[in-house]
Design an enzyme around this catalytic site. Sequence first.
Site, PDB file in Angstrom:
ATOM      1  CB  CYS A 350      -0.941  -0.011   1.199  1.00 51.36           C
ATOM      2  SG  CYS A 350      -0.106  -0.170   2.787  1.00 51.36           S
ATOM      3  CG  HIS A 906      -4.140   0.592   4.504  1.00 47.67           C
ATOM      4  ND1 HIS A 906      -3.600  -0.277   3.574  1.00 47.67           N
ATOM      5  CD2 HIS A 906      -5.131   1.262   3.861  1.00 47.67           C
ATOM      6  CE1 HIS A 906      -4.249  -0.132   2.424  1.00 47.67           C
ATOM      7  NE2 HIS A 906      -5.177   0.799   2.573  1.00 47.67           N
TER       8      HIS A 906
END
Length: 979
Positions: A350, A906
């Site tokens: 990510c 994330h």
Amino acid sequence: MSPLKIHGPIRIRSMQTGITKWKEGSFEIVEKENKVSLVVHYNTGGIPRIFQLSHNIKNVVLRPSGAKQSRLMLTLQDNSFLSIDKVPSKDAEEMRLFLDAVHQNRLPAAMKPSQGSGSFGAILGSRTSQKETSRQLSYSDNQASAKRGSLETKDDIPFRKVLGNPGRGSIKTVAGSGIARTIPSLTSTSTPLRSGLLENRTEKRKRMISTGSELNEDYPKENDSSSNNKAMTDPSRKYLTSSREKQLSLKQSEENRTSGLLPLQSSSFYGSRAGSKEHSSGGTNLDRTNVSSQTPSAKRSLGFLPQPVPLSVKKLRCNQDYTGWNKPRVPLSSHQQQQLQGFSNLGNTCYMNAILQSLFSLQSFANDLLKQGIPWKKIPLNALIRRFAHLLVKKDICNSETKKDLLKKVKNAISATAERFSGYMQNDAHEFLSQCLDQLKEDMEKLNKTWKTEPVSGEENSPDISATRAYTCPVITNLEFEVQHSIICKACGEIIPKREQFNDLSIDLPRRKKPLPPRSIQDSLDLFFRAEELEYSCEKCGGKCALVRHKFNRLPRVLILHLKRYSFNVALSLNNKIGQQVIIPRYLTLSSHCTENTKPPFTLGWSAHMAISRPLKASQMVNSCITSPSTPSKKFTFKSKSSLALCLDSDSEDELKRSVALSQRLCEMLGNEQQQEDLEKDSKLCPIEPDKSELENSGFDRMSEEELLAAVLEISKRDASPSLSHEDDDKPTSSPDTGFAEDDIQEMPENPDTMETEKPKTITELDPASFTEITKDCDENKENKTPEGSQGEVDWLQQYDMEREREEQELQQALAQSLQEQEAWEQKEDDDLKRATELSLQEFNNSFVDALGSDEDSGNEDVFDMEYTEAEAEELKRNAETGNLPHSYRLISVVSHIGSTSSSGHYISDVYDIKKQAWFTYNDLEVSKIQEAAVQSDRDRSGYIFFYMHKEIFDELLETEKNSQSLSTEVGKTTRQAL
């Protein structure tokens, strides 16, 4: 001049060919099989280039170019760009209107101009043969006298006067362009007529073969709403009709068809038009017949026409597929939503997806990378800049699997240099950004270093080539800036300047005071540039204290700010994430950190002036650098990490020892007369490939161990790479490090180990009795030559056979061991990926609740807060919304880290799309629209990396995009009004 064939200087830009030079030629529109194409002809000859226009036009722009001249620029869906300059403004405007009609899908097959439709007829000729048309016209003549008796001749005279004008082929009295003159007469009845197409297939086939003159005369009469036929003589009402009258006519036609009195009812409905045809005018309107433009009534030629020919059936099928103007079209927003697709998460990637989305959203960065004609085939396949550009081009047009493969290649290109990104563990987004930018700059430097030294044939006298051959580095022109640190001695005032280049700034979180509101990014930036004291020994006066000031010496187009959202806990030896709230302003100002000598950012036109746009010739599109006989062979500077890997396998240590032993044995058989002389020659010719005789006659017995090893390596390197003869000097060699495939997924070249083309010296004098030539290849796939004329020939062969058998056994063992290790490594990698993914999800779920942080966070403990006066604070607050202060920057992207710890979490990215003029959130593969206010409020605790674009650059890009869109909208409105 016909507006469908315009002449002028032409330039084409595409990913395959780069940017071509301006060449005289013409644009010609050709229609074939319901598809419109653009054919580019050059005056110098050659094969014309054909570009499909149907459903392939992205944008059409028309700009003035001198007095009464214009430049027409056409952009296709694959980002190919075609320009034609110095075109008469009138012709260019008509061509633009036609292209816009094709772009908006308003020029279907049933409504394309034929030979009788004004100036378009010469190009988009009719599909019906002259023979068939002549037969139809002669039939109409024969039937005219039979129908005159039963027709009303009262309304026939004014109608015949209108249609009988010899100049009616191009109705030039109607205002508007060629498109507006042609299409309106067809669109007025297209909607009600389509409903009758599905009723009688045989009848439709027969109606297709009617003459163009019949069709043109039917239109005004069908729309007639008065008994005296005023519509036939009133130009303003000629192409207008009442919807009610159409429906009544359609109903009457259906009743006539069911009653079976087709010839009689057809004649009474249409009046006396059949008997009043004048074929002198109808002959100029060949093949105006089309199924979608036919009236629903039956034709008078029902009982006399022959059976439909296959051509008619083919036409009917093509036109039947087209449903016309009223077909429900998919909204534009749905197309955009389909294109808005993010990047797949390859396994804790990510951080990479978020950074790539932010970089790709920088329009000036993307333009500098793609639009300066970089010779991609000159760049190694595994170079990051090549992988990066390929993903940028394909990200919105390829499928998810292809995009995933391109992402892997980008990751591998970075992992080859920075091994910490090679696995599937979580990484820091800022570290990835820094590595990516540094690697892109290195690739551009290597390209320019090679490009400057490479000769370009046929361009010595070109005025377009300047003294400096260099391509613009997108990182330098857009992201790099320069800061000057001034060290001022507090005792004597001596100033020591020092300049430093940055791609981004890492700024601290200011310490928050309880009574005060949250701090902003502006505060952190000002905190970075505040003056500070340090211990410094002055060379002039010996003072020990100095003051350091930081000022911008050169501003960037895009300022990247990295907010340090972490602090180190000494007791626990852990990095903690700081969830302190930080206000994200729309605008930042650098005015207090600039001087009068501060250089502004590079303008958007700077790249075009500084970079040399060199068109890619056919000789430059091969997969390697070309070796010229007149110049030394140049190695591309992208080299392998290990030079030993060029000629030796990983398990070639034993082979090296055997080569040394064979070389020592060879020395005992050689004479010693010219050993010293040959050794000196060998040392002098080290940059050039030495002769076999020189290497093999060298004094091996007098060499040290290191020298002998180097000599044997030189022999192995020479024999491992096939040499080319003088006849092949002009032919390029293929190499994966110098080739550029059109789609980066191609077969590997034939000689993957060849780094450059080397020419061996010609051996002029050879004495077979004085030495024995021994050739041994590193890959051991070639037969070894046996020495001739040596005394120990039999013993040498026997020993060599034994060694060869032993080598084969060792090779098999090594191969089996290597396969086992490879399988074990792959299994371990899969296990690591699964374990990392599970750990990431677990940590993310555990930390998501605490992601917003706490108001008790006070930022970095050793950082003080900025102090502003009341006036300064008010001015900065106003500028945060308006950007009125000098050197202001506008927020265009935010990379956020969601999670409570700095070691897990994330990454997502919010970017502003200048083309769509909207904000989007990219969460790996998911893309959603978001408001700017939501970005500022939702990312105030998780925002990690911020991208700010210079306000003037942003406004210029936005204005250009708005003008382009408004121009397209105006063209669409004009076309719709004309229709």
